[in-house]
Scaffold this active site. Structure first.
Site, PDB file in Angstrom:
ATOM      1  N   GLN A 283     -23.626   6.102 -47.997  1.00 44.61           N
ATOM      2  CA  GLN A 283     -23.533   5.398 -46.873  1.00 44.61           C
ATOM      3  C   GLN A 283     -23.735   3.634 -47.326  1.00 44.61           C
ATOM      4  OE1 GLN A 283     -22.404   6.312 -43.678  1.00 44.61           O
ATOM      5  NE2 GLN A 283     -22.143   3.854 -43.336  1.00 44.61           N
TER       6      GLN A 283
ATOM      7  N   ASP B 277     -14.757   9.123 -49.321  1.00 42.30           N
ATOM      8  CA  ASP B 277     -14.445   7.846 -48.796  1.00 42.30           C
ATOM      9  C   ASP B 277     -13.009   7.173 -49.457  1.00 42.30           C
ATOM     10  OD1 ASP B 277     -15.635   7.014 -46.647  1.00 42.30           O
ATOM     11  OD2 ASP B 277     -17.791   6.464 -47.745  1.00 42.30           O
TER      12      ASP B 277
ATOM     13  N   LYS C 286     -21.667  11.293 -38.476  1.00 43.02           N
ATOM     14  CA  LYS C 286     -21.099  12.013 -39.487  1.00 43.02           C
ATOM     15  C   LYS C 286     -21.615  13.422 -39.383  1.00 43.02           C
ATOM     16  CE  LYS C 286     -19.606   7.885 -41.996  1.00 43.02           C
ATOM     17  NZ  LYS C 286     -20.030   6.906 -42.982  1.00 43.02           N
TER      18      LYS C 286
END
Ligand code: NDP
Length: 287
Positions: A97, A120, A53
């Site tokens: 994460q 997200d 990422k």
């Protein structure tokens, strides 16, 4: 023989567009979109995802930062770190994460990232907005699948769409996006009876179950478009999907490989969401 849906190529094209938009954004506003990723603990797979990422952000010209916190981090410490990022104007997107260590509530973490920085799209408000179709951010994997379909000129309107798997991050939002695109959508899961009968109806079959090569050619309608979200590691260390490519490919009209199908699109959609977050910030503050 099925057409191979080349996620790597399509992701590269979309990332080139995002890089150009980012350059124009920086010229206009004098700052770069910023994404901060927090990783708690030392899960090796998570570390790889986070590294990828960060690299992807740098390639399109974003400011990206990774905050590594030890496994022993308490929930309060993590929430305090998130709060500091919420208050930081240079950070437009925040991502924690997953999974977080068991002693930390995932729900509390997802609630702590406000919807406008939730790139997200896991906050309950963003999830709810997917239902109504009035959304700013879409969860990255289902959004990536829709982008693949668009690039391949596959229009779900009026088609039988079957989603195998009903997780919050893939199956459920995937079904909703196909519905918004006017597909006739069926969602299946581990309690579905006669799964093969249902999957054989699909003009578009999206599989996200986490079971190596589970969907075989006999479960696929002749000419179907098959999207394999699965990412599994076999005993020999090789990656494979949830679809048995060898038997599915001769039946399908188009199919994604694993790796190189859906995977590259997921991070690409994260980049898209982060740019949207920065644009929204610039618009809201007049900066
Ligand atoms: P989850 O484990 O959260 O969900 C799996 C789903 O599959 C559940 O809904 C489960 O049903 C269903 N399922 C399990 N077994 C069967 C079965 N035999 N028949 C029908 N349905 C079944 O997985 P995720 O959605 O998070 O991930 C799915 C796969 O996608 C994994 O391989 C993961 O690695 C991959 N993935 C890939 C990404 C990418 O970027 N390429 C991103 C995210 C995930 P039930 O609800 O009844 O238990």
């Amino acid at each position: 023989m099925a057409r191979l849906i080349d996620g790597k190529r399509i992701a590269a094209e979309v990332r080139t567009e995002i890089a150009a938009e980012t350059a124009a954004f920086k010229d206009k506003h004098g700052f770069a979109p910023g994404l901060t990723v927090i990783i708690v603990g030392e899960d090796p797979a998570s570390q790889v995802y986070v590294r990828n990422k960060k690299r992807a952000c740098e390639e399109v010209g974003f400011n990206s930062r990774v905050i590594e916190m030890p496994e022993s981090t308490t929930e309060a410490e993590l929430l305090a770190q998130i709060d500091a990022l919420v208050k930081d104007d240079a950070v437009h997107g925040i991502l924690v994460q997953l999974p977080v260590p068991k002693h930390i509530s995932e729900e509390a973490v997802l609630r702590a990232i406000p919807p406008h920085k939730d790139v997200d799209a896991f906050h309950a408000e963003n999830v709810g907005r997917i239902m109504t179709g009035n959304f700013d951010y879409l969860p990255c994997t289902p959004a990536g699948v829709m982008e693949l379909l668009r690039h391949e000129n596959v229009d779900p309107a009026g088609k039988e769409c079957v989603v195998v798997g009903r997780s919050n991050i893939v199956g459920k939002p995937m079904a909703m996006l196909l519905l918004h695109a006017n597909g006739t959508v069926t969602v299946t899961h581990s309690r579905t009876k006669n799964l093969a009968e249902v999957t054989r109806r699909a003009d578009i079959l999206v599989v996200a179950i986490g079971k190596p090569e589970f969907i075989t050619g006999d479960m696929i309608k002749e000419g179907a478009v098959v999207i394999d979200v699965g990412m599994n590691r076999k005993a020999d260390g090789k990656l494979c999907g949830d679809v048995d490519f060898a038997t599915a490919e001769p039946k399908a009209s188009a199919i994604t490989p694993v790796p190189g199908g859906v995977g590259p699109m997921t991070i690409t959609m994260l980049l898209r969401n982060t740019l949207t977050a920065a644009e929204t910030y610039a618009h809201r503050t007049g900066k």
